[in-house]
Design an enzyme around this catalytic site. Sequence first.
Site, mmCIF file in Angstrom:
data_model
loop_
_atom_site.group_PDB
_atom_site.id
_atom_site.type_symbol
_atom_site.label_atom_id
_atom_site.label_comp_id
_atom_site.label_asym_id
_atom_site.label_seq_id
_atom_site.Cartn_x
_atom_site.Cartn_y
_atom_site.Cartn_z
ATOM 1 N N ARG A 125 58.273 80.280 -16.518
ATOM 2 C CA ARG A 125 56.936 80.240 -17.082
ATOM 3 C C ARG A 125 56.113 79.068 -16.573
ATOM 4 O O ARG A 125 54.951 79.235 -16.177
ATOM 5 C CB ARG A 125 57.014 80.184 -18.622
ATOM 6 N N HIS A 156 57.814 67.275 -22.304
ATOM 7 C CA HIS A 156 57.231 68.432 -21.628
ATOM 8 C C HIS A 156 55.804 68.566 -22.157
ATOM 9 O O HIS A 156 55.502 69.456 -22.958
ATOM 10 C CB HIS A 156 58.050 69.684 -21.931
#
Length: 309
Positions: free
Chosen positions: A56, A135
């Site tokens: 992704r 992240h």
Amino acid sequence: MPGNLYHVVGAKQFDRPTLERLFESAERMEHVVREGGTNRYAGKILTTLFFEASTRTRLSFESAMHRLGGRVITTENAAQFSSTIKGETLEDTIRVVSGYCDLIVMRHTEIGAAERALSVATVPVINAGDGAGEHPTQALLDIYSIHKELGRIDGICIAMIGDLAYGRTVHSLSYLLTNYKDVHIHYVAPENVKIPAEVKRYLEEKGVSYEESTDLIQAAATADVVYQTRIQKERFLSLEDYEKAYGKYVIDAAVLEVMRKDAIVLHPLPRAGEIDPAVDHDPRAAYFRQAQNGLYIRMALIEKCLEGR
């Protein structure tokens, strides 16, 4: 913080006004995609430099750049298919790649790799995940998804479930949530993958309410957002430790039964057994919509990083 960014290294760099501007940009990017894209960044080149597996994040960044009219150069497995395998340092790789492009998106296995990269880069660097550290772009799409789905972030109760020790998305999302009022975080994890002390200290410094428990049903019953995460087998030092954590918490029909009717289920994906596929048909299952939002947020980030360049 000014309207544009340069590097995106961690969630703590974002304040609320910057987040609100980013949400506005992401909403505009949804319209750009529906209209077939733009050529605004024709002539600009994005490098995706991934030393760790990704589907992704890498593909959404590459799609984002293409939809903005730019081009992409990439190495899917930089640990194997770059000069790292010959002993080149990360710093030397970044120095060289900076000369080939206008923006670097990097994922690395080591905590702190993003800071090392930006210390020598001559172009913007976006941290696409650094080991078990952070992240930030995933957390940005997560919080944007909450904003879109619920219409608010102030006052929410969010249950974060699963691998909270190695789950870098949970760390970054926790940091972003400190920008909002009256947020309560309920951490639910097996004993060997509880939320790190440094994350809790940061929440305490910012005055954010949180609790820890091992009761998924209780947490799900009171949450506006149920944020499930994968038990990350690749992060564990031994199979024994992994097996202590795997399969303890699964979102299934029993969990849906106690959830609020207007609550949502999020997951950074990929999933590995911690959400029953039958849950996909429930309108509260927002994780595939969440993944789609990654395209819009990453288009917005590219725009912010390239403004003025």
